[in-house]
Design a protein around this motif. Structure first.
Motif, mmCIF file in Angstrom:
data_model
loop_
_atom_site.group_PDB
_atom_site.id
_atom_site.type_symbol
_atom_site.label_atom_id
_atom_site.label_comp_id
_atom_site.label_asym_id
_atom_site.label_seq_id
_atom_site.Cartn_x
_atom_site.Cartn_y
_atom_site.Cartn_z
ATOM 1 N N HIS A 1 -6.197 -2.193 -4.976
ATOM 2 C CA HIS A 1 -6.144 -2.629 -6.375
ATOM 3 C C HIS A 1 -6.298 -4.145 -6.475
ATOM 4 O O HIS A 1 -6.969 -4.651 -7.385
ATOM 5 C CB HIS A 1 -4.818 -2.193 -7.008
ATOM 6 N N GLY B 1 -9.443 -1.849 -8.658
ATOM 7 C CA GLY B 1 -9.691 -0.440 -8.949
ATOM 8 C C GLY B 1 -8.930 0.445 -7.980
ATOM 9 O O GLY B 1 -8.192 -0.026 -7.108
ATOM 10 N N ASP B 2 -9.102 1.747 -8.145
ATOM 11 C CA ASP B 2 -8.388 2.717 -7.317
ATOM 12 C C ASP B 2 -8.917 2.735 -5.882
ATOM 13 O O ASP B 2 -10.046 2.320 -5.613
ATOM 14 C CB ASP B 2 -8.517 4.117 -7.919
#
Length: 238
Positions: A178, A183-184
């Protein structure tokens, strides 16, 4: 000398390599069962901690190797990918993303295999034998924080900053994803995290610090040595 582990789906495929390694006087353990156990329990590094090198057979896919990343000690295990023939440039590039140290292939000469393993394994053995912990190397003064960070790539710097900024000095692999990519996490990013941490450990040693400044928290992520955090915190206050 610790033995070498070959992870494979087919024992018959590894006859040539096993014979070559035994000719070089290495103790070799070739296992299908161990592979299955690791695939079912990827966060159990103690299963393979006694092996100096882990060879991933050509019977394994790249994705299966990615899924085994949490099972290996990237610092003290030499990771080797086996091919049927000499890998292409593209295949070698993929090895970097998989955090693989080196590669071998079927019918490689015994002389080349001997020198390759001797050179690569000596680095792992020197680290394993070094059980005395200091903040920095005896003969080198550690670099300043600014000097150290200037030698990092963008992603390495972000990973280091994430560890430094953590209140506990401990960050999950998902947390690092992250922080770096906003982001994932996914398999590709998690593999890249393993590579980044491996490079940071190496660069910390190159900067004058003793081995062990970044510890792996199995099944979770990574932890920065409190002594390293304190060292650079004191520098920032000066």
């Amino acid at each position: 000398m610790r033995p070498i582990l070959i992870l494979t789906k087919n024992l018959l495929t590894e006859r040539w390599l096993q014979e070559q390694l035994q000719l070089l006087n290495y103790e070799v353990f070739c296992s299908v069962t161990m592979l299955k156990h690791l695939q079912l329990n990827p966060n159990r590094p103690k299963m393979i901690e006694n092996y100096q090198a882990i060879i991933f057979s050509e019977t394994l896919t790249n994705q299966e190797i990615r899924e085994l990343q949490d099972s290996v000690d990237h610092e003290n295990n030499l990771l080797v990918r086996k091919f049927n023939e000499e890998p292409t440039i593209k295949e070698k590039e993929v090895l970097a993303d998989l955090a693989i140290d080196t590669w071998i292939y079927e019918d490689q000469s015994l002389d080349i295999l001997r020198e390759l393993l001797a050179t690569r394994l000596s680095r792992c053995q020197s680290r394993t034998l070094n059980n005395v912990f200091f903040l920095y190397q005896k003969d080198d003064s550690p670099k300043s924080l600014m000097e150290f960070k200037s030698g990092l790539t963008k992603k390495e710097r972000l990973a280091f900053e994430c560890l430094m900024e953590s209140e506990t000095g401990q960050v999950s692999r998902d947390g690092l994803c992250h922080y770096i990519w906003k982001g994932d996490s996914n398999n590709s990013r998690l593999t890249q995290i393993s590579v980044l941490i491996k490079r940071l450990k190496y660069k910390l040693e190159e900067a004058g610090f003793q081995n062990g400044m970044i510890e792996t928290v199995w099944g979770y992520g990574y932890k920065l040595s409190p002594k390293l955090v304190q060292f650079y915190s004191q520098e920032a206050m000066q």
